[in-house]
Design an enzyme around this catalytic site. Structure first.
Site, PDB file in Angstrom:
ATOM      1  N   LEU A 114      12.889 -29.364  -7.328  1.00 17.44           N
ATOM      2  CA  LEU A 114      11.800 -30.178  -7.610  1.00 17.44           C
ATOM      3  C   LEU A 114      12.720 -31.760  -7.801  1.00 17.44           C
ATOM      4  CD1 LEU A 114      10.081 -28.003 -10.255  1.00 17.44           C
ATOM      5  CD2 LEU A 114       8.958 -29.147  -8.420  1.00 17.44           C
TER       6      LEU A 114
ATOM      7  N   ASP B 132      23.157 -35.166 -10.432  1.00 18.18           N
ATOM      8  CA  ASP B 132      23.442 -33.613 -10.365  1.00 18.18           C
ATOM      9  C   ASP B 132      24.721 -33.401 -11.038  1.00 18.18           C
ATOM     10  OD1 ASP B 132      21.550 -31.323  -8.926  1.00 18.18           O
ATOM     11  OD2 ASP B 132      23.705 -30.578  -9.347  1.00 18.18           O
TER      12      ASP B 132
ATOM     13  N   ASN C 276      14.439 -34.517 -15.151  1.00 19.11           N
ATOM     14  CA  ASN C 276      14.458 -33.046 -14.566  1.00 19.11           C
ATOM     15  C   ASN C 276      15.327 -32.043 -14.912  1.00 19.11           C
ATOM     16  OD1 ASN C 276      13.022 -31.344 -12.530  1.00 19.11           O
ATOM     17  ND2 ASN C 276      14.825 -31.758 -11.537  1.00 19.11           N
TER      18      ASN C 276
ATOM     19  N   TYR D 192      14.370 -21.997 -23.373  1.00 19.71           N
ATOM     20  CA  TYR D 192      13.665 -22.599 -22.682  1.00 19.71           C
ATOM     21  C   TYR D 192      12.473 -23.083 -22.907  1.00 19.71           C
ATOM     22  CZ  TYR D 192      11.648 -24.187 -17.995  1.00 19.71           C
ATOM     23  OH  TYR D 192      11.014 -24.657 -16.861  1.00 19.71           O
TER      24      TYR D 192
ATOM     25  N   LYS E 267      11.266 -26.957 -23.848  1.00 16.57           N
ATOM     26  CA  LYS E 267      10.217 -27.425 -23.144  1.00 16.57           C
ATOM     27  C   LYS E 267       8.932 -27.909 -24.033  1.00 16.57           C
ATOM     28  CE  LYS E 267      11.930 -27.647 -19.046  1.00 16.57           C
ATOM     29  NZ  LYS E 267      12.194 -29.128 -18.563  1.00 16.57           N
TER      30      LYS E 267
ATOM     31  N   THR F  73       9.976 -22.322  -6.280  1.00 18.50           N
ATOM     32  CA  THR F  73      11.195 -22.623  -6.826  1.00 18.50           C
ATOM     33  C   THR F  73      12.193 -21.462  -6.781  1.00 18.50           C
ATOM     34  OG1 THR F  73      11.133 -22.797  -8.872  1.00 18.50           O
ATOM     35  CG2 THR F  73      10.734 -24.752  -7.677  1.00 18.50           C
TER      36      THR F  73
END
Length: 303
Positions: free
Chosen positions: A17, A36, A89, A155, A159, A189
């Site tokens: 993404l 990254d 992201n 997670y 989020k 993904t």
């Protein structure tokens, strides 16, 4: 959508993404800092963007601490002169049920998703306020943060926190002309390939080159990473200058505005409540229509 003259940082954009976001922003005219932890992925992403006529540079760093966040901001300013858009992201997964999740599993995920969003957004906000020309913070959340998800304590919590920060920062940064929104993406993904109902359909589409079926794109809102990238470009643009403090979902053919938490049912008791009076009225009162939780299991149409 014209982003000429804009400079964007996209964390975790070496693949998936994040790469789709970086490519879309560059295609619209923005100069992009690709980030990254994998040098090879960064170099490949930059090469892909520049080969298509875009402007990009790379910054290898693991987001989470302040030094990494400052490196990304400094790279944007040094290479392209300013910072106008930040897309947070970067993320990792360490999925386990509660009783098997370790301290490290929890801390690692929260560090990247939640603390990484905080440190990067703080560094970007400082720079954007100094520039005095406004800006865009686009924070990537997840359906797990809105609904909860089995095996994703770390997670989902991170989020959910990302959306809470978006609402808070939208207030704090409004006078500086900086908008802040959370995006809730769904796309094919590595993570969605592990969902049993999705896996064979995604694999078949990839094998044949055919598009994902209509039921998946509409009912489940699952499409390609490129489908999601359009929302990032919109939120980075002047067309979204009045859009802030929102949680916006996108995937496949679906675009959705998520509701913010609010009181659903209210009861009053003179002098306050006791445990006994709450119990007496709960089932037929405030608790008569309890909220659902968890991401609904996908259902393919019957043949």
């Amino acid at each position: 959508m014209d982003l000429q003259g804009k400079v964007a940082v996209v964390t975790g954009s070496g693949r998936g993404l994040g790469l789709a976001y970086a490519r879309a922003l560059a295609a619209a005219g923005a100069a992009v800092v690709v980030n990254d932890v994998d040098r090879a992925a960064v170099d490949a992403a930059v090469a892909t963007i520049t080969a298509a006529g875009g402007r990009a540079t790379g910054a290898v760093a693991a987001v989470g601490d302040s030094a990494a966040a400052q490196l990304l901001v400094d790279t944007a300013v040094t290479e392209f002169g300013s910072l106008d858009v930040l897309v947070t992201n970067a993320g990792i997964l360490r999925d386990r049920v509660l009783w098997k999740m370790t301290d490290e599993d929890f801390d690692d995920v929260v560090r990247v998703h939640l603390r990484g969003t905080f440190t990067c957004a703080r560094a970007a906000a400082v720079r954007m306020r100094e520039q005095g020309t406004g800006g865009r913070l686009v924070l990537i959340s997840s359906p797990a943060g809105q609904r909860g998800n089995f095996g994703q304590t770390n997670y989902a919590a991170a989020k959910a926190g990302v959306v809470a920060m978006a609402r808070t920062w939208a207030m704090e940064l409004s006078r500086a002309g900086i908008t802040v929104n959370a995006v809730v993406p769904v796309a094919a993904t590595e993570m969605t390939r592990t969902i049993p109902a999705f896996a064979p359909v995604i694999e078949e589409a990839e094998r044949t080159g055919s598009p994902l079926p209509d039921w998946l794109r509409k009912q489940e809102g699952l499409g390609t990473v490129e489908d999601v990238a359009a929302l990032i470009t919109f939120l980075a643009s002047d067309a979204a200058k009045d859009v802030t403090g929102q949680a916006i979902g996108i995937g496949g053919d679906r675009l959705a505005l998520w509701a913010h938490p609010q009181e659903k049912a209210v009861a009053l008791a003179d002098g306050g409540w006791s445990a006994e009076t709450i119990a007496a009225q709960w089932q037929d009162g405030v608790g008569a229509e309890p909220e659902s939780y968890g991401i609904p299991a996908p259902k393919a149409p019957e043949a």
